[in-house]
Design a protein around this motif. Structure first.
Motif, PDB file in Angstrom:
ATOM      1  N   LYS A 133     -61.585  19.380 -30.120  1.00  0.00           N
ATOM      2  CA  LYS A 133     -60.468  18.565 -29.622  1.00  0.00           C
ATOM      3  C   LYS A 133     -59.286  19.446 -29.264  1.00  0.00           C
ATOM      4  O   LYS A 133     -58.620  19.219 -28.242  1.00  0.00           O
ATOM      5  CB  LYS A 133     -60.071  17.521 -30.659  1.00  0.00           C
ATOM      6  CG  LYS A 133     -58.954  16.605 -30.192  1.00  0.00           C
ATOM      7  CD  LYS A 133     -59.182  15.217 -30.635  1.00  0.00           C
ATOM      8  CE  LYS A 133     -58.068  14.265 -30.321  1.00  0.00           C
ATOM      9  NZ  LYS A 133     -57.368  14.414 -29.112  1.00  0.00           N
ATOM     10  N   ALA A 134     -59.042  20.469 -30.078  1.00  0.00           N
ATOM     11  CA  ALA A 134     -57.935  21.399 -29.774  1.00  0.00           C
ATOM     12  C   ALA A 134     -58.204  22.116 -28.461  1.00  0.00           C
ATOM     13  O   ALA A 134     -57.293  22.332 -27.658  1.00  0.00           O
ATOM     14  CB  ALA A 134     -57.768  22.397 -30.915  1.00  0.00           C
ATOM     15  N   THR A 135     -59.449  22.479 -28.210  1.00  0.00           N
ATOM     16  CA  THR A 135     -59.819  23.136 -26.956  1.00  0.00           C
ATOM     17  C   THR A 135     -59.574  22.204 -25.769  1.00  0.00           C
ATOM     18  O   THR A 135     -58.988  22.600 -24.759  1.00  0.00           O
ATOM     19  CB  THR A 135     -61.296  23.568 -26.984  1.00  0.00           C
ATOM     20  OG1 THR A 135     -61.504  24.441 -28.083  1.00  0.00           O
ATOM     21  CG2 THR A 135     -61.696  24.256 -25.691  1.00  0.00           C
ATOM     22  N   PHE A 136     -59.999  20.948 -25.885  1.00  0.00           N
ATOM     23  CA  PHE A 136     -59.815  19.997 -24.784  1.00  0.00           C
ATOM     24  C   PHE A 136     -58.343  19.628 -24.594  1.00  0.00           C
ATOM     25  O   PHE A 136     -57.896  19.398 -23.468  1.00  0.00           O
ATOM     26  CB  PHE A 136     -60.664  18.743 -25.004  1.00  0.00           C
ATOM     27  CG  PHE A 136     -62.099  18.923 -24.606  1.00  0.00           C
ATOM     28  CD1 PHE A 136     -62.485  18.765 -23.294  1.00  0.00           C
ATOM     29  CD2 PHE A 136     -63.052  19.268 -25.538  1.00  0.00           C
ATOM     30  CE1 PHE A 136     -63.814  18.939 -22.911  1.00  0.00           C
ATOM     31  CE2 PHE A 136     -64.368  19.446 -25.177  1.00  0.00           C
ATOM     32  CZ  PHE A 136     -64.760  19.289 -23.866  1.00  0.00           C
ATOM     33  N   ASP A 137     -57.575  19.562 -25.694  1.00  0.00           N
ATOM     34  CA  ASP A 137     -56.153  19.228 -25.590  1.00  0.00           C
ATOM     35  C   ASP A 137     -55.335  20.369 -24.992  1.00  0.00           C
ATOM     36  O   ASP A 137     -54.251  20.140 -24.459  1.00  0.00           O
ATOM     37  CB  ASP A 137     -55.595  18.860 -26.975  1.00  0.00           C
ATOM     38  CG  ASP A 137     -56.120  17.522 -27.456  1.00  0.00           C
ATOM     39  OD1 ASP A 137     -56.657  16.749 -26.637  1.00  0.00           O
ATOM     40  OD2 ASP A 137     -56.003  17.249 -28.679  1.00  0.00           O
ATOM     41  N   SER A 138     -55.842  21.598 -25.072  1.00  0.00           N
ATOM     42  CA  SER A 138     -55.098  22.746 -24.552  1.00  0.00           C
ATOM     43  C   SER A 138     -55.011  22.737 -23.023  1.00  0.00           C
ATOM     44  O   SER A 138     -54.120  23.338 -22.450  1.00  0.00           O
ATOM     45  CB  SER A 138     -55.731  24.055 -25.020  1.00  0.00           C
ATOM     46  OG  SER A 138     -56.983  24.241 -24.385  1.00  0.00           O
ATOM     47  N   GLY A 139     -55.942  22.059 -22.360  1.00  0.00           N
ATOM     48  CA  GLY A 139     -55.889  21.930 -20.906  1.00  0.00           C
ATOM     49  C   GLY A 139     -56.668  22.996 -20.164  1.00  0.00           C
ATOM     50  O   GLY A 139     -56.679  22.995 -18.932  1.00  0.00           O
ATOM     51  N   ILE A 140     -57.316  23.911 -20.850  1.00  0.00           N
ATOM     52  CA  ILE A 140     -58.077  24.940 -20.136  1.00  0.00           C
ATOM     53  C   ILE A 140     -59.343  24.332 -19.567  1.00  0.00           C
ATOM     54  O   ILE A 140     -59.789  23.269 -19.991  1.00  0.00           O
ATOM     55  CB  ILE A 140     -58.417  26.135 -21.053  1.00  0.00           C
ATOM     56  CG1 ILE A 140     -59.298  25.698 -22.231  1.00  0.00           C
ATOM     57  CG2 ILE A 140     -57.160  26.816 -21.550  1.00  0.00           C
ATOM     58  CD1 ILE A 140     -59.831  26.856 -23.026  1.00  0.00           C
ATOM     59  N   ARG A 141     -59.896  25.005 -18.584  1.00  0.00           N
ATOM     60  CA  ARG A 141     -61.150  24.533 -17.995  1.00  0.00           C
ATOM     61  C   ARG A 141     -62.283  24.709 -18.993  1.00  0.00           C
ATOM     62  O   ARG A 141     -62.394  25.727 -19.657  1.00  0.00           O
ATOM     63  CB  ARG A 141     -61.487  25.317 -16.736  1.00  0.00           C
ATOM     64  CG  ARG A 141     -60.630  25.001 -15.596  1.00  0.00           C
ATOM     65  CD  ARG A 141     -61.192  25.715 -14.401  1.00  0.00           C
ATOM     66  NE  ARG A 141     -60.289  25.596 -13.289  1.00  0.00           N
ATOM     67  CZ  ARG A 141     -60.545  26.058 -12.090  1.00  0.00           C
ATOM     68  NH1 ARG A 141     -61.667  26.696 -11.846  1.00  0.00           N
ATOM     69  NH2 ARG A 141     -59.685  25.911 -11.121  1.00  0.00           N
ATOM     70  N   ASP A 156     -62.054  15.376 -14.903  1.00  0.00           N
ATOM     71  CA  ASP A 156     -61.142  14.669 -15.805  1.00  0.00           C
ATOM     72  C   ASP A 156     -61.821  13.520 -16.546  1.00  0.00           C
ATOM     73  O   ASP A 156     -61.531  13.285 -17.722  1.00  0.00           O
ATOM     74  CB  ASP A 156     -59.939  14.148 -15.013  1.00  0.00           C
ATOM     75  CG  ASP A 156     -59.017  15.270 -14.561  1.00  0.00           C
ATOM     76  OD1 ASP A 156     -59.076  16.342 -15.197  1.00  0.00           O
ATOM     77  OD2 ASP A 156     -58.243  15.070 -13.595  1.00  0.00           O
ATOM     78  N   THR A 157     -62.712  12.792 -15.931  1.00  0.00           N
ATOM     79  CA  THR A 157     -63.387  11.675 -16.616  1.00  0.00           C
ATOM     80  C   THR A 157     -64.324  12.180 -17.713  1.00  0.00           C
ATOM     81  O   THR A 157     -64.392  11.597 -18.794  1.00  0.00           O
ATOM     82  CB  THR A 157     -64.187  10.813 -15.613  1.00  0.00           C
ATOM     83  OG1 THR A 157     -65.121  11.640 -14.922  1.00  0.00           O
ATOM     84  CG2 THR A 157     -63.272  10.128 -14.620  1.00  0.00           C
TER      85      THR A 157
END
Length: 175
Positions: A133-141, A156-157
């Protein structure tokens, strides 16, 4: 004086013979029961292992009514007969009781080990979900490998669906 010693010795030697007036049977749950009372009437004859030294008493459990039809005037007489005929609680085989306690303790230990193992797995899942979740929340690809083995960048979906899945894992495993 010598006669008194012999008398005491004789009594001591005869004392174990009184223990032979014991009943032994297997009850409904498969436990060996030892008692000085006859087994209850619901115990089949094949389950009676040893009888008392004297002829066994009637196994009906209740005394018969008078033949002339004269009932007892006392109101408590039938209850007294029932109480007298009711068997005393039997003594349970000590070895069997110890084995049962040991088996129960082993079962509890096994359940505790299983619960500890499950708690450890949940903690690991929780930590992985939080890191994801931290990885996805950081906004990186973030790239994913498809069924053909090719890398695909998540849109994004797909990111939102993965974040929702990770959040549900965190809610269920991180308590």
């Amino acid at each position: 004086m010598k006669f008194a010693h012999w008398l005491v010795l004789g009594c001591v030697c005869l004392l174990p013979l009184s223990a032979s007036a014991q009943w032994q049977w297997i009850d409904k749950s498969g436990k060996k029961v030892f008692s000085d009372q006859a087994p209850p009437p619901d115990i089949p004859e094949k389950n009676i292992l040893r009888r008392a030294g004297s002829p066994p008493p009637a196994r009906t459990g209740f005394s018969s009514a008078p033949a002339d039809g004269a009932a007892s005037d006392e109101a408590g007489a039938p209850k007294a007969r029932e109480a007298a005929a009711a068997p005393k609680p039997p003594a349970v085989d000590k070895e069997l009781e110890e084995k049962t306690k040991k088996a129960q303790a082993e079962e509890k230990a096994k359940q505790a080990a299983e619960a500890e193992k499950n708690a450890k797995i949940k903690a690991e899942n929780c930590e992985r979900a939080r890191q994801g979740k931290a990885t996805f929340d950081s906004g990186i690809r973030v790239a994913k490998v498809n069924a053909k083995g090719e890398r695909e960048i998540m849109d994004d979906t797909a990111r939102a669906a993965e974040q929702k899945r990770l959040q549900s894992i965190i809610q269920s495993d991180c308590k």
